[in-house]
Design an enzyme around this catalytic site. Structure first.
Site, PDB file in Angstrom:
ATOM      1  CE1 TYR A 154      -3.331  -2.837   0.935  1.00  0.00           C
ATOM      2  CE2 TYR A 154      -4.589  -0.812   1.099  1.00  0.00           C
ATOM      3  CZ  TYR A 154      -4.550  -2.179   0.977  1.00  0.00           C
ATOM      4  OH  TYR A 154      -5.717  -2.878   0.905  1.00  0.00           O
TER       5      TYR A 154
ATOM      6  CE  LYS B 143       2.099 -17.863  -2.991  1.00  0.00           C
ATOM      7  NZ  LYS B 143       1.163 -19.005  -3.137  1.00  0.00           N
TER       8      LYS B 143
ATOM      9  CG  ASP C 154      -1.759 -20.494  -1.492  1.00  0.00           C
ATOM     10  OD1 ASP C 154      -1.259 -20.565  -0.355  1.00  0.00           O
ATOM     11  OD2 ASP C 154      -1.217 -20.995  -2.502  1.00  0.00           O
TER      12      ASP C 154
ATOM     13  CG  ASP D 101      -8.181  -4.905   1.948  1.00  0.00           C
ATOM     14  OD1 ASP D 101      -9.112  -4.464   2.655  1.00  0.00           O
ATOM     15  OD2 ASP D 101      -8.151  -4.780   0.709  1.00  0.00           O
TER      16      ASP D 101
ATOM     17  CG  ASP E 157     -13.774  -7.141   2.470  1.00  0.00           C
ATOM     18  OD1 ASP E 157     -13.491  -6.531   3.523  1.00  0.00           O
ATOM     19  OD2 ASP E 157     -14.292  -6.572   1.488  1.00  0.00           O
TER      20      ASP E 157
HETATM   21  C1  IPM Z   1     -10.332  -1.180   4.155  1.00  0.00           C
HETATM   22  C2  IPM Z   1     -10.427  -0.641   2.735  1.00  0.00           C
HETATM   23  C3  IPM Z   1      -9.224   0.242   2.440  1.00  0.00           C
HETATM   24  C4  IPM Z   1      -8.004  -0.661   2.457  1.00  0.00           C
HETATM   25  C5  IPM Z   1      -9.272   1.044   1.126  1.00  0.00           C
HETATM   26  C6  IPM Z   1     -10.526   1.844   0.987  1.00  0.00           C
HETATM   27  C7  IPM Z   1      -8.078   1.947   0.978  1.00  0.00           C
HETATM   28  O1  IPM Z   1     -10.575  -1.671   1.810  1.00  0.00           O
HETATM   29  O2  IPM Z   1     -10.293  -0.364   5.094  1.00  0.00           O
HETATM   30  O3  IPM Z   1     -10.321  -2.394   4.336  1.00  0.00           O
HETATM   31  O4  IPM Z   1      -7.686  -1.319   1.441  1.00  0.00           O
HETATM   32  O5  IPM Z   1      -7.337  -0.700   3.487  1.00  0.00           O
HETATM   33 MN    MN Z   2     -10.954  -3.611   2.723  1.00  0.00          MN
END
Ligand code: IPM
Ligand code: MN
Ligand code: NAD
Length: 345
Positions: A135, A181, A213, A237, A241
């Site tokens: 990032y 990884k 993975d 990240d 999710d």
């Molecule tokens: C999160 C989001 C952010 C990230 C984006 C919006 C920059 O996906 O807070 O998880 O990737 O960290």
């Molecule tokens: Mn995110």
């Protein structure tokens, strides 16, 4: 003097769920000083910058920060983006440790698309490194025919996040799963070696390694195995999710982002959900549970945090839920149901 909370509602569903979170906070403890500031797309529209000087200053001077969500198609192709503001905020406040609890309470089991025998008892925490990795690595270039991102980690960054993960594990089941990884990436080879070294400082804990993975698979296949999962920025990240499928929706997951000595920031793990913004149908649980995390972590108000979590549980057990959990309650109705439960006890 009452404690000061800087509030960044942001974009899309951000302001809708922030309204819920603040209503819950006002119900359990009405005497915090709340200071709202522009952030993200709303700040770009207001002053041209996603993170104005006034906003960062208010965050630096706060006892805690609450963030809704930022972003949306309106700003996606602009020079200044809401996402750049979010990364700058995390970097400037040195919020290197992002704590994302994945807990499937009994009240959520029936809402999950995964079989109950697999998810029952799921209770782990993803500790995501938040101020390093791909990032932030330089160089980063975007040209017409090629593009470049750089994944880079300094050893001290890995040490810091691993220590944070082990300290958390000491208060839990004492198992740290480090996800990397290392069969391919140099950054992951350093990550794994450093994890081994830090583990020696915590002899009461167990460290295991897993490639990202197979970890992605195992999180769904055997989620109750995990206790504390620690990983780099991008992997964390994605995995968090993915893990939201376990409790049934992104809309129920909260997070805390911590530095070594400044204020912590509390936010849902999801984004601004432009597809449902403005309809009063967003799930406010992620924000309400972020408020509970703030009360517990930043203000030592364990009982108030528990009270909020129990009220949310009670409401879900009654079958009251928003559309993402296949319910029909609006954001406002769900919030009011939680407030009614809080006032009834
Ligand atoms: C999160 C989001 C952010 C990230 C984006 C919006 C920059 O996906 O807070 O998880 O990737 O960290
Ligand atoms: Mn995110
Ligand atoms: P998203 O997390 O906003 O939405 C993904 C899906 O989950 C959508 O279908 C959305 O409707 C649903 N969802 C998310 N939160 C929900 C909630 N509380 N209740 C009900 N449903 C919910 O991800 P996206 O659509 O990929 O991104 C939208 C924007 O948000 C982008 O601009 C992205 O950069 C930004 N974003 C911001 C943050 C943040 O502020 N921390 C995090 C992730 C994404």
């Amino acid at each position: 003097m009452s404690k000061k909370i800087t509030v960044l509602a942001g974009d899309g569903i951000g302001p809708e769920i922030m309204k819920s979170g603040l209503a819950i906070l006002a119900t359990v403890k009405p005497d915090y000083q709340i200071e709202e500031q522009f952030f993200g797309g709303a700040a770009i529209d207001h002053s041209g910058s996603p993170l104005p000087a006034e906003t960062i200053e208010a965050c630096q001077n706060a006892d805690a920060i609450l963030l809704g969500a930022i972003g949306g198609p309106k700003w996606d192709n602009a020079n200044e983006t809401p996402e750049k503001g979010l990364l700058a905020l995390r970097k400037q406040l040195q919020l290197f440790a992002n704590i994302r609890p994945i807990k499937v309470t009994d009240s959520l089991i029936d809402f999950s698309p995964i079989k109950s025998e697999i998810i029952r008892g799921t209770d782990f925490v993803i500790v995501r490194e938040l101020t390093g990795g791909i990032y932030f690595g330089k160089p980063q270039e975007l040209n017409a025919e090629n593009a470049l991102d750089t994944n880079t980690y300094q050893k001290f960054e890995i040490e810091n996040i691993l220590r944070q993960a082990f300290r958390l594990a000491q208060q839990r089941r004492k198992l740290v799963t480090s996800v990397d990884k290392a069969n391919v990436l140099a950054t992951s080879k350093l990550w794994r070696k450093t994890a081994e070294e830090i583990a020696k400082e915590f002899p009461d804990c167990t460290l295991e390694h897993q490639y990202v993975d197979s970890a992605a698979m195992k999180i769904i296949q055997q989620p109750t195995h995990f206790d504390v999962v620690v990983t780099e920025n991008l992997f964390g990240d994605i995995l968090s999710d993915e893990a939201s499928v376990l409790p049934g929706s992104l809309g129920v997951l909260a997070s805390a982002s911590d530095s070594l000595n400044g204020p912590s920031l509390y936010e849902p793990i999801h984004g601004s959900a432009p597809d449902i913004a403005g309809q009063d149908i967003a799930n406010p649980l992620s924000m309400i549970l972020s408020v509970a995390m703030m009360l517990r972590q930043s203000f030592n108000e364990n009982q108030l945090a528990e009270k909020i979590e129990t009220a949310c549980d009670n409401v879900l057990k009654k079958g009251i839920a928003t559309k993402d959990l296949k319910g029909s309650a609006t954001t406002t109705e769900f919030t009011n149901a939680v407030i009614t439960d809080l006032k009834g006890r």
